[in-house]
Write a protein that holds these residues in place. Structure first.
Motif, PDB file in Angstrom:
ATOM      1  N   TYR A  80       0.814  -1.269   0.009  1.00 23.65           N
ATOM      2  CA  TYR A  80       0.018   0.018  -0.061  1.00 23.65           C
ATOM      3  C   TYR A  80       0.893   1.148  -0.090  1.00 23.65           C
ATOM      4  O   TYR A  80       0.677   2.277  -0.738  1.00 23.65           O
ATOM      5  CB  TYR A  80      -1.037   0.013   1.158  1.00 23.65           C
ATOM      6  CG  TYR A  80      -1.531   1.184   1.668  1.00 23.65           C
ATOM      7  CD1 TYR A  80      -2.948   1.374   1.062  1.00 23.65           C
ATOM      8  CD2 TYR A  80      -1.079   2.243   2.501  1.00 23.65           C
ATOM      9  CE1 TYR A  80      -3.658   2.761   1.188  1.00 23.65           C
ATOM     10  CE2 TYR A  80      -1.796   3.376   2.601  1.00 23.65           C
ATOM     11  CZ  TYR A  80      -2.914   3.589   1.887  1.00 23.65           C
ATOM     12  OH  TYR A  80      -3.431   4.831   2.277  1.00 23.65           O
ATOM     13  N   ASP A  81       1.974   1.382   0.869  1.00 26.33           N
ATOM     14  CA  ASP A  81       2.665   2.464   0.949  1.00 26.33           C
ATOM     15  C   ASP A  81       3.535   2.602  -0.270  1.00 26.33           C
ATOM     16  O   ASP A  81       3.740   3.755  -0.693  1.00 26.33           O
ATOM     17  CB  ASP A  81       3.688   2.354   2.168  1.00 26.33           C
ATOM     18  CG  ASP A  81       2.892   2.256   3.487  1.00 26.33           C
ATOM     19  OD1 ASP A  81       1.858   2.989   3.721  1.00 26.33           O
ATOM     20  OD2 ASP A  81       3.296   1.559   4.498  1.00 26.33           O
ATOM     21  N   ALA A  82       4.151   1.547  -0.881  1.00 30.10           N
ATOM     22  CA  ALA A  82       4.911   1.785  -2.032  1.00 30.10           C
ATOM     23  C   ALA A  82       4.065   2.237  -3.272  1.00 30.10           C
ATOM     24  O   ALA A  82       4.593   2.849  -3.993  1.00 30.10           O
ATOM     25  CB  ALA A  82       5.254   0.197  -2.445  1.00 30.10           C
ATOM     26  N   ALA A  83       2.901   1.888  -3.265  1.00 28.07           N
ATOM     27  CA  ALA A  83       1.883   2.160  -4.361  1.00 28.07           C
ATOM     28  C   ALA A  83       1.608   3.661  -4.274  1.00 28.07           C
ATOM     29  O   ALA A  83       1.411   4.536  -5.373  1.00 28.07           O
ATOM     30  CB  ALA A  83       0.613   1.280  -4.428  1.00 28.07           C
ATOM     31  N   MET A  84       1.335   4.007  -2.966  1.00 28.47           N
ATOM     32  CA  MET A  84       0.815   5.514  -2.580  1.00 28.47           C
ATOM     33  C   MET A  84       2.220   6.522  -2.940  1.00 28.47           C
ATOM     34  O   MET A  84       1.931   7.554  -3.963  1.00 28.47           O
ATOM     35  CB  MET A  84       0.604   5.670  -1.096  1.00 28.47           C
ATOM     36  CG  MET A  84      -0.595   5.215  -0.776  1.00 28.47           C
ATOM     37  SD  MET A  84      -2.007   6.433  -1.527  1.00 28.47           S
ATOM     38  CE  MET A  84      -1.769   7.937  -0.688  1.00 28.47           C
TER      39      MET A  84
END
Length: 219
Positions: A80-84
């Motif tokens: 999630y954090d990497a995609a954001m």
């Protein structure tokens, strides 16, 4: 609220107004409460919040896909954090009235380069089947050893998450080498626009390619 123990000559603990009473081994102390500064957010902060909120709304909807598509790319971060982080940086377009998502740059999966170099989409209205066909770079196929990766086709209703089926994926998985993938689109009560993505994933989910945005279709 402050509490007095053992009468008027006893110790005091708790909060009273703008001070707090603290009882320690060495005695009873009074401390001032820190002042809470309520400042209006700056223009830059408001701008970031707008961008963040826009990208976050799509990442949350796509999170089941993101967990797979960013699994190896994100470590040690959460998918999630990497995609954001990636899409905040790469997939936003500044417009006169704010921001918009650049779907060609929006990535639902990150990994080795997507080998597709040409493709077509054909939607049969009668059967409600979308067929995607492609040709691919055999050099990338061999270099990254993705010959047996399965295709993962994703249709995402970006403008309306209240439709019956906001996300569709293919049930049967074709190999990269097959050059085609079909997906049955369920019947809707109203017209829906889907953003179409494809990426390829190893059978056991330990590796995958970048996603590729193929365009949008109305069904």
């Amino acid at each position: 609220m402050a509490i007095i123990k053992n009468g008027v000559n006893g110790t005091v603990s708790g909060k009273a107004g703008s001070v707090v009473f603290v009882l320690t081994k060495t005695g009873n102390y009074v401390r001032s409460l820190p002042r809470v500064k309520k400042r209006k957010p700056s223009a830059g902060q408001l701008l970031f919040r707008t961008r963040f909120k826009m990208v976050r709304s799509h990442i949350i909807m796509l999170n089941p896909i993101i967990k797979l598509g960013y699994k190896t790319y994100s470590a040690p971060k959460r998918p999630y954090d990497a995609a954001m982080s990636y899409n905040l940086k790469e997939a936003l377009i500044r417009q006169d009235d704010g921001f918009a998502i650049d779907w060609q740059k929006f990535m639902i999966a990150k990994g080795s380069p997507n080998p597709i170099n040409s493709y077509s989409m054909d939607f049969d209205q009668e059967s409600q089947v979308l067929e995607v066909t492609w040709e691919y770079d055999t050099y990338l196929e061999n270099k990254n050893k993705i010959q047996n990766y399965n295709s993962f086709l994703v249709l995402y209703s970006a403008t309306d998450d209240r439709v019956e089926y906001p996300i569709l994926t293919n049930d049967s998985k074709s190999k990269l080498s097959s050059g085609k993938q079909n997906i049955k689109i369920r019947e809707h009560k109203k017209e829906v626009t889907y953003e179409v993505f494809i990426f390829f994933v190893e059978s056991y989910g330990e590796g995958n390619t970048d996603s590729l945005h193929l365009g949008s279709i109305k069904v």
